[in-house]
Every structure is written in structure tokens, then in C-alpha cells.
Design an enzyme around this catalytic site. Structure first.
Site, PDB file in Angstrom:
ATOM      1  N   LEU A   1       0.821  -1.217   0.000  1.00  0.00           N
ATOM      2  CA  LEU A   1       0.000   0.000   0.000  1.00  0.00           C
ATOM      3  C   LEU A   1       0.846   1.254   0.000  1.00  0.00           C
ATOM      4  O   LEU A   1       0.414   2.308  -0.465  1.00  0.00           O
ATOM      5  CB  LEU A   1      -0.924   0.006   1.223  1.00  0.00           C
ATOM      6  CG  LEU A   1      -1.930  -1.137   1.325  1.00  0.00           C
ATOM      7  CD1 LEU A   1      -2.671  -1.068   2.648  1.00  0.00           C
ATOM      8  CD2 LEU A   1      -2.909  -1.091   0.156  1.00  0.00           C
ATOM      9  N   GLY A   2       2.029   1.178   0.542  1.00  0.00           N
ATOM     10  CA  GLY A   2       2.879   2.360   0.613  1.00  0.00           C
ATOM     11  C   GLY A   2       4.107   2.080   1.435  1.00  0.00           C
ATOM     12  O   GLY A   2       4.311   0.981   1.960  1.00  0.00           O
TER      13      GLY A   2
ATOM     14  N   GLY B   1       6.941   4.164   4.216  1.00  0.00           N
ATOM     15  CA  GLY B   1       7.348   5.334   4.986  1.00  0.00           C
ATOM     16  C   GLY B   1       8.762   5.190   5.466  1.00  0.00           C
ATOM     17  O   GLY B   1       9.499   4.272   5.075  1.00  0.00           O
ATOM     18  N   GLY B   2       9.169   6.105   6.332  1.00  0.00           N
ATOM     19  CA  GLY B   2      10.534   6.090   6.827  1.00  0.00           C
ATOM     20  C   GLY B   2      10.864   4.864   7.654  1.00  0.00           C
ATOM     21  O   GLY B   2      12.018   4.500   7.801  1.00  0.00           O
ATOM     22  N   PHE B   3       9.829   4.180   8.223  1.00  0.00           N
ATOM     23  CA  PHE B   3      10.088   3.059   9.110  1.00  0.00           C
ATOM     24  C   PHE B   3       9.774   1.715   8.472  1.00  0.00           C
ATOM     25  O   PHE B   3       9.895   0.685   9.113  1.00  0.00           O
ATOM     26  CB  PHE B   3       9.279   3.213  10.398  1.00  0.00           C
ATOM     27  CG  PHE B   3       9.633   4.435  11.181  1.00  0.00           C
ATOM     28  CD1 PHE B   3       8.680   5.100  11.916  1.00  0.00           C
ATOM     29  CD2 PHE B   3      10.925   4.925  11.152  1.00  0.00           C
ATOM     30  CE1 PHE B   3       9.011   6.230  12.634  1.00  0.00           C
ATOM     31  CE2 PHE B   3      11.268   6.051  11.855  1.00  0.00           C
ATOM     32  CZ  PHE B   3      10.309   6.720  12.603  1.00  0.00           C
ATOM     33  N   GLY B   4       9.308   1.697   7.249  1.00  0.00           N
ATOM     34  CA  GLY B   4       9.031   0.426   6.608  1.00  0.00           C
ATOM     35  C   GLY B   4       7.867   0.509   5.644  1.00  0.00           C
ATOM     36  O   GLY B   4       7.438   1.591   5.266  1.00  0.00           O
TER      37      GLY B   4
ATOM     38  N   VAL C   1       3.907  -0.831   4.207  1.00  0.00           N
ATOM     39  CA  VAL C   1       2.564  -1.206   4.651  1.00  0.00           C
ATOM     40  C   VAL C   1       1.927  -2.066   3.568  1.00  0.00           C
ATOM     41  O   VAL C   1       1.952  -1.716   2.389  1.00  0.00           O
ATOM     42  CB  VAL C   1       1.700   0.041   4.928  1.00  0.00           C
ATOM     43  CG1 VAL C   1       0.307  -0.384   5.396  1.00  0.00           C
ATOM     44  CG2 VAL C   1       2.356   0.926   5.973  1.00  0.00           C
TER      45      VAL C   1
ATOM     46  N   LYS D   1       1.744  -3.034   8.957  1.00  0.00           N
ATOM     47  CA  LYS D   1       2.933  -2.181   8.923  1.00  0.00           C
ATOM     48  C   LYS D   1       4.130  -3.033   9.320  1.00  0.00           C
ATOM     49  O   LYS D   1       4.242  -3.490  10.450  1.00  0.00           O
ATOM     50  CB  LYS D   1       2.784  -1.001   9.874  1.00  0.00           C
ATOM     51  CG  LYS D   1       4.012  -0.085   9.896  1.00  0.00           C
ATOM     52  CD  LYS D   1       3.800   1.077  10.847  1.00  0.00           C
ATOM     53  CE  LYS D   1       5.030   1.964  10.917  1.00  0.00           C
ATOM     54  NZ  LYS D   1       4.862   3.087  11.861  1.00  0.00           N
TER      55      LYS D   1
ATOM     56  N   ASP E   1       3.993  13.879  14.649  1.00  0.00           N
ATOM     57  CA  ASP E   1       4.199  13.664  13.214  1.00  0.00           C
ATOM     58  C   ASP E   1       2.874  13.721  12.461  1.00  0.00           C
ATOM     59  O   ASP E   1       2.606  12.910  11.570  1.00  0.00           O
ATOM     60  CB  ASP E   1       4.889  12.323  12.963  1.00  0.00           C
ATOM     61  CG  ASP E   1       5.547  12.267  11.583  1.00  0.00           C
ATOM     62  OD1 ASP E   1       5.810  11.148  11.100  1.00  0.00           O
ATOM     63  OD2 ASP E   1       5.786  13.336  10.980  1.00  0.00           O
TER      64      ASP E   1
END
Length: 794
Positions: A489-490, A492-495, A497, A511, A608
Site C-alpha cells: 500500500l505504501g 514510509g521512513g520506518f518500513g 505497509v 505495517k 508527526d
């Protein structure tokens, strides 16, 4: 003898042009002394991958011999023979002359316009040679008796770097292969920009203009250049790099299962290196990568011993490396870091008490003054560097071999850059004071040293209290089709999804924390514990987590409409959101933040809040997500300090970004930025008026001019202008520079829900200061009020 050869060449040229008018255009597979390529003819490679012929670039009337991909209807040249010697008519011929050379003739010329740079033995006759175009785009001149290649176009690149083409230096022959830009789109002549390997110190790739570096791709790390964080689209998986006594070179290839993939790298006169990939569906070249792509890619952007961080365009991107300070504080205040940094207070780093601080996710410094010892381990490298007072930093050479080799710097560290989620480890020499200070804070320029993976026991009593279900890894893998890219799905900075479907048919979102992520055990525990304990219709709901085999994953409810940024920043999708839906989203986010700050049993600072962390359900109701950086406040606590600034620049309040001070008012600032983005349909990091201000600054400028509604997205119904203006004013109140001037989320929810008069906004944070008239509302004392129908600044 020489006069006889010249006479024969003249006869050959005359024969070519005597018969040329009676010959039709031909498709050829080779060039021989009796088989020439005239203007209009095409020479094809064996599998019709490449073509060679005469062409005119852009609007030019001149003719050149070039090579292009056969599928390309635009004939985009990847190599040009006579780039600096054009023909001004269509009478050109590419042939093999009596000396066995490849030459280009024109009708009104008695000598070649261009010839291949090769010496052919005089005893060889021209019939001994043949030229062919290979399926990699290489034009080769071959001896027919033994198939020896005596000349090839790959040895003389123009502006394009093709798969299986070598760039670099042949140390035996002195041949240096590099690409150089065209002069313009209409002139393929040799331009001022080049892309080449520099063998000084530890070899690295540079892009130059007028022999001055403007971008550094960096040194080879075993699988890529150290200054290239992302490149290509996955097809280039067999790049080879050679550095020995015979040559230093690099060549990239395309995987064997991707033979239909066409790629090219181009150096442009505009000081840009680009990669293009051919798309059959659209019959066009699509740009898949380019550099430099941000300010921090500019060579030596922050001078010696400076570090460039491009993550926040609203602040100065340069900071000094640990243990250093600006040489000229005044220059840095004026956003000029060219002078670089020096040791703080003249500190010494050779008194026996110094050490090394580890920076993560960085572009390694310029290796022109670096030394390499391949036989040393990283531990041995540290010891050697520590004993040498001139050694300023070290790291491993090859990232693919568990840190093999020692790369050390001696002198200033130049062209360092911070990446968001990639890069390398760099160990910087610092004095004892800096070492103690930084070690105690456990932070380094926003980069946190890796932490151990969370064990199930780490959740302790908190897990039982929160009643968080534990999923096993097999269940999650099955639900996501083993984390298939089709279910992603996408990221981010941490991994990443992923979407998943459990065996009972329930849809979930997973996630998956990246193993090299900056989010460690504490952040993971935060997110699991916080969301599990929070219950609100405008907060995303957690279903459980998975902690197994070094994996850390959180399982959420699946929200089919993904995140808010997918809608408000997409021209087409945004049209599906009328004003009422947008206003409901604004109010829903406000209510969710109010719950976090005031109404839950915990007081929570999100830290955030941004468009990508607001998810949308089927009815487009907003749900705040991503609590990895959230902090819990106890009792009446409303403010705290941190040495670790996390979050997203552009949404950060000034006191948090610059001083590490965060509070509920920090979240209010982020909400104000988000509110203005929702109304404008543009990101805060978009700059206006010749880069004078970002979105917040642009809204402020329009507000003081009485034109605030101009920021309203044109697709929205103007009958809601009064309500939109009210939201704009609320947004400006939320982003005021001083935290004490900003409203609480309780006040924001109240202001959104009634028509009472609003306070007059003051100067927002992070905008360019200007000189205004005495009517400037930021200096009016703030005692007056303004209604939604009042659009003029007073």
C-alpha cells in the site's frame, strides 16, 4: 605511393556520387568497401535492436551519422560519429576507404569529414575489413580474417551511456572513456558537461561542467556508487566495477529476463544526468532517475566538514559535523555555508582521549584524499585511524562483504549528505568533550544508532494490560501473499505497509518495520501500546501485532481509501472531494487531536501529524495514524524537551525543529499546516514567488493583502467561501511563531463549529520576514478581532 592512395580515394568518392542518384534507400546489415551507407540508408543490428543512419537533430538542418534504438520513432541518438563536423546537405556517405578506415564523405569534399581513430597496417587491403552494428548499440570495425575488433564506437561515447558500455580509464593504452553533453538539443557538438571516473585517491564518479564538479556520484561500495541513494527501476542488476593495474572501469547490464528493456543514461548541458527507460505502450522514453535532484546534491554545498540534510526545504539545509562549528557564523545566518566548518574552539583530536562518533545513513565524503587498505577489518581500521593524528574519519570499503576493507580520510570531510532511509555508516573523529556529550544524548544529527530487535518479553506487563492480540508470522505472510509487491500500500521512513486478508475474510493493513529502519524497540512499543489504549472514531484502530524471527509488525484495520495526501495533492482524485467532505475531514482530524491532547486517559503528543498520516475509511472519515513518534505526558504536563528531533520538516513547529521543545502546541502547528494544505490542494513545501516563501508564507502574504481566498482550490464551490476563509484564518492562528499565541485543539474545534469572531493572526513561523506598513497585523498588538467576512488586513 601516398599520391596513388589519394588518387584511389578520390576515384572512390566520385564513383559513390555518380551512382548515388540512381540508388534507392537501402536497409543494410554491414558496411564493406563495396557496401556503403548513404544518406537515407539504414544499417540495422542483427536483432533490429539498434539502427544507424544520417539524421538531423531538433530544428537543425545539418546532417550527422548517428545510432538510435530502432523502435524509437524520434530517432533519439545514443551516439554521433561526426558530432563536431556536420554536413550541410544530404550527400553524406559512410564508407570504408582504401586504407580500411571508417570515414564520412560529402559530395563537395575531397577529404573525409570524419574518420575512425584507428591505424591500419599498410599491407592490409580495404577488402579485409567489415563494419557491423551490434545488438548492444556498438558499431565495430572488424578484420575479416580473424574477427579482431580494431575500432569500436563504445570506446568513443558521446552524450549517452548504454548497457554493456564501459566508462573509465584503460591504464595501459591511456584511453579514457566518458560521456560529454551536446551543446544543445539542436547541436550534438561536444558540450561543456562530462560524466567520468576520477582516479585521484580512491576512484569515484563525478559530473563536471567546464571541468568543475557539480555532482559527485561517489566511490564504489560493492554494488553501487556511494553518492547514489536510488537509481533505475530494478532492471540493472549486474553492474560490474573493475579497479586493477590494467584498468578502472564500470559497466552496467540488464538482467537476462529483461531483454525487451531499453535503457540509456544521458549527460545534459543543463548540468543533469538522467536515466530513461523505453515504454512500449506509449512508444516513448520515460525518465526513471536523475541527478542532482536536490540542493544537497550540489557538490560541496555545505563546504568542508559540513553535512547537508535536504529533508526540510523550509530551513537551512547545512549543519556542521559533530565537533565542528561554522567558520563564519554570519555567512551561515545568510545561508552561505561555502566556507564550511572548523573544530570547535580549536579543539584537538590527538591527545589520547578522543574517539569516533558513528553517523548513519550518509553519503560518504569525497574520497580524493582517502586511503584504502583492503586487508583490514573495520575494527583494525578504527585502531589504525586512531593512531594517525591526521585521520579524520573511516568506514568499510565494500558493503557487500561484511565490512571488508578500510577507507580512511585525512583532511577535511567534503560533500557529506544525510539520506532519509539509505546511505552508509561513517565514523568521525571527535575530541573527548564532544564524544562524551554526544554519547550521553545517544543522538547524532537526527540519526539514531541501530537498536536490538524487540523480543516478545519486552512488552512485559504492558502487553497484558493493553490486551493486544499476537499474530504469528505464518498468518501474516499468508494474509499478504508473502508480502507481495501487489499488496504493498505504501512505504514510509520506518518500513512498508501491506494489505492482507485473513482466513476469515477480514481485510487488514500490516505495517512491517524495516530491519534497517531508524525505528527501534521503543518506537515500536510506543505505537503498539498507544493505539491499543486509544479508542476514538478519528484514530486508526489496532488489531494486533507480530514479533517473530526479528520481525516487528503492527496489524491495523484496513482503510480502502488510503491516506489523505493521495487525494488532496492529486488533481484528479481531489475533484471527488467537495467542500463539505473536506470540511468534515478537517473537523474529524481536529476532534481526533483534541481527544489525544485532552479527552483520553493519556495526554499524547503525536509529533508527526501530516497528510500521509491521516487515513480515510469508505465514507471518507479521517483516522489519524502512525504513533511511532508519539509521547505520553503525565498529569498536567504540557511541554518537554528532547535531543532527538523527529517528524517531518514542513510540519514542525519552530520551537521543536530548532530547540527540541515540544508540546500540545507543536501538534497545533502541524494541524495548521495540514488545514492550509487541504484548502489549497498544495504541499507546504511548494514555494511561491521566486522561492520567496512556502505555502504558509504565501497564504500569509495573501491574507495581509486581503486576498486570502485566492489560495482556495479552484475546483471547490465558491459558495462556501466564507466558511473556507474562516478555516484559512484558523490555519494561520495555528501556525503562529510563538507557541503561546496558538490556540489549543479545544479552541480550534470550537472555532470550527461556530461563527464567533476570530482573533487576528500574527506573523507565522518559517516564512520570509518582510517590511510591511503600519497596518501589518503582526505588529498590531493582537487585541483586535476579525470575522470571516473580513478579508482586508487592517
Amino acid at each position: 605511393m601516398k599520391s596513388l592512395e589519394a588518387f584511389l580515394d578520390t576515384i572512390l568518392i566520385l564513383l559513390i556520387f555518380v551512382y548515388q542518384p540512381f540508388c534507392l534507400s537501402l536497409v543494410l546489415d554491414s558496411i564493406t568497401p563495396n557496401n556503403t551507407v548513404k544518406d537515407g540508408d539504414v544499417l540495422l543490428s542483427g536483432q533490429k535492436t539498434f539502427a544507424l543512419g544520417f539524421f538531423s537533430p531538433g530544428k537543425s538542418r545539418y546532417r550527422y551519422v548517428g545510432i538510435w534504438y530502432y523502435k524509437d520513432p524520434e530517432k533519439t541518438a545514443v551516439w554521433v560519429a561526426n558530432r563536431d563536423d556536420p554536413i550541410n546537405e544530404t550527400s553524406g556517405v559512410l564508407a570504408i576507404d582504401s586504407k580500411g578506415r571508417l570515414i564520412i564523405y560529402a559530395k563537395d569534399q575531397n577529404s573525409p569529414i570524419w574518420s575512425a581513430n584507428v591505424s591500419v597496417p599498410s599491407e592490409k587491403s580495404s577488402s579485409s575489413f567489415i563494419a557491423k552494428l551490434l545488438d548492444v548499440g556498438n558499431l565495430v570495425l572488424i578484420k575479416q580474417d580473424n574477427s579482431t575488433v580494431i575500432w569500436q564506437s563504445f570506446d568513443y561515447p558521446t552524450n549517452t551511456y548504454l548497457p554493456f558500455m564501459k566508462l573509465g580509464l584503460n591504464r595501459k593504452s591511456g584511453l579514457n572513456r566518458f560521456i560529454s553533453s551536446w551543446k544543445s538539443a539542436d547541436d550534438p557538438g561536444t558540450g561543456n558537461c562530462t560524466y567520468r571516473i576520477d582516479s585521484t585517491g580512491y576512484p569515484q564518479m563525478f559530473a563536471y561542467k567546464n571541468r568543475v564538479p557539480f555532482w559527485r556520484a561517489g566511490s564504489w561500495t560493492g554494488q553501487r556508487w556511494s553518492g547514489v541513494s536510488t537509481m533505475t527501476n530494478g532492471f540493472l542488476d549486474n553492474t560490474s566495477y573493475v579497479n586493477n593495474q590494467d584498468e578502472i572501469s564500470v559497466m552496467y547490464g540488464i538482467s537476462t529476463d529483461s531483454n525487451s528493456v531499453f535503457s540509456r543514461f544521458v549527460i545534459e548541458e543543463s548540468e543533469t544526468v538522467r536515466q530513461f527507460t523505453w515504454q512500449d505502450q506509449g512508444h516513448e522514453w520515460v525518465e526513471s532517475w536523475y541527478a542532482p535532484n536536490d540542493w544537497c546534491d550540489s557538490y560541496k554545498r555545505c563546504g568542508g566538514n559540513g553535512n547537508c540534510d535536504p529533508s526540510d526545504v523550509s530551513r537551512f539545509e547545512c549543519v556542521c559535523l559533530p565537533g565542528f562549528e561554522p567558520r563564519s557564523q554570519k555567512s551561515w545566518e545568510l545561508r552561505d555555508a561555502s566556507g564550511g566548518c572548523m573544530r570547535k574552539g580549536g579543539a584537538r583530536t590527538c591527545e589520547g582521549r578522543e574517539g569516533f562518533l558513528k553517523m548513519t545513513r550518509v553519503k560518504l565524503p569525497d574520497t580524493s584524499n582517502a586511503l584504502v587498505e583492503m586487508g583490514l577489518s573495520l575494527r583494525e581500521c578504527k585502531k589504525k585511524c586512531l593512531k594517525d593524528c591526521n585521520c579524520t574519519a573511516y568506514t568499510s570499503v565494500d558493503e557487500t562483504k561484511d565490512g571488508v576493507g578500510c577507507l580512511s580520510w585525512h583532511g577535511d570531510l567534503v560533500d557529506v549528505k544525510t539520506y532519509s532511509n539509505t546511505g552508509f555508516d561513517l565514523y568521525i573523529r571527535v575530541d573527548a568533550t564532544t564524544l562524551v556529550k554526544e554519547s550521553q544524548s545517544k543522538t547524532l544529527l537526527g540519526n539514531i544508532p541501530p537498536e536490538t530487535f524487540l523480543k516478545e518479553s519486552d512488552l512485559g506487563d504492558d502487553r497484558a494490560d493493553s490486551d493486544v492480540p499476537l499474530f504469528d508470522l505464518h498468518t501474516i505472510a499468508a494474509a499478504t501473499a508473502n508480502f507481495s509487491v501487489d499488496n504493498k500500500l505504501g512505504q514510509g521512513g520506518f518500513g512498508s505497509v501491506y494489505k492482507g486478508i485473513l482466513s476469515n475474510g477480514k481485510e487488514i493493513a500490516v505495517k512491517r518495520l524495516s530491519k534497517c529502519s531508524g525505528q527501534g524497540s521503543q518506537e515500536f512499543k510506543n505505537e503498539v501500546m498507544l493505539i491499543a489504549k486509544l479508542q476514538h472514531r478519528n484514530l486508526v484502530r489496532i488489531l494486533g501485532c507480530c514479533i517473530e524471527e526479528k520481525e516487528k509488525m503492527i496489524v491495523y484495520e484496513y482503510l480502502p481509501n488510503k491516506s489523505l495526501d493521495c487525494f488532496i495533492f492529486d488533481g484528479e482524485k481531489r475533484k471527488s472531494l467537495d467542500w463539505q467532505k473536506l470540511f468534515n475531514i478537517i473537523c474529524g482530524v481536529a476532534r481526533g487531536m483534541l481527544y489525544l491532547h485532552h479527552d483520553s486517559r493519556l495526554r499524547i503528543i503525536h509529533r508527526d501529524l501530516k497528510a500521509s498520516n491521516v487515513l480515510l475509511d469508505t465514507a471518507m472519515n479521517p483516522k489519524i495514524a502512525d504513533f511511532g513518534m508519539a509521547r505520553i505526558f503525565g498529569g498536567e504536563q504540557i511541554e518537554a524537551d528532547t535531543n532527538r528531533v523527529v517528524g517531518t520538516y514542513g510540519y514542525m513547529s519552530p520551537e521543536y525543529a530548532m530547540e527540541g521543545r515540544f508540546s500540545i502546541k507543536s501538534d497545533v502547528y502541524s494541524f495548521g499546516v495540514l488545514l492550509l494544505e487541504i484548502i489549497a490542494g498544495k504541499k507546504n513545501t511548494i514555494y511561491y514567488e521566486n522561492f520567496d516563501s512556502n505555502l504558509v508564507g504565501h497564504v500569509w502574504d495573501l491574507w495581509i493583502e486581503g486576498k486570502a481566498l485566492e489560495i482556495m482550490d479552484s475546483s471547490l464551490d465558491k459558495s462556501y467561501a466564507s466558511e473556507a476563509l474562516r478555516c484559512i484564518i484558523i490555519g494561520l492562528l495555528c501556525v503562529q511563531e510563538l507557541a503561546t499565541d496558538r490556540p489549543t485543539m479545544s479552541a480550534v474545534v470550537s472555532m470550527l463549529g461556530n461563527d464567533s469572531a476570530l482573533p487576528r493572526p500574527k506573523q507565522p513561523a518559517f516564512v520570509c520576514k518582510r517590511s510591511y506598513t503600519s497596518g501589518d497585523p503582526s505588529t498590531s498588538g493582537g487585541a483586535k478581532s476579525v470575522t470571516c467576512t473580513e478579508v482586508e488586513a487592517r
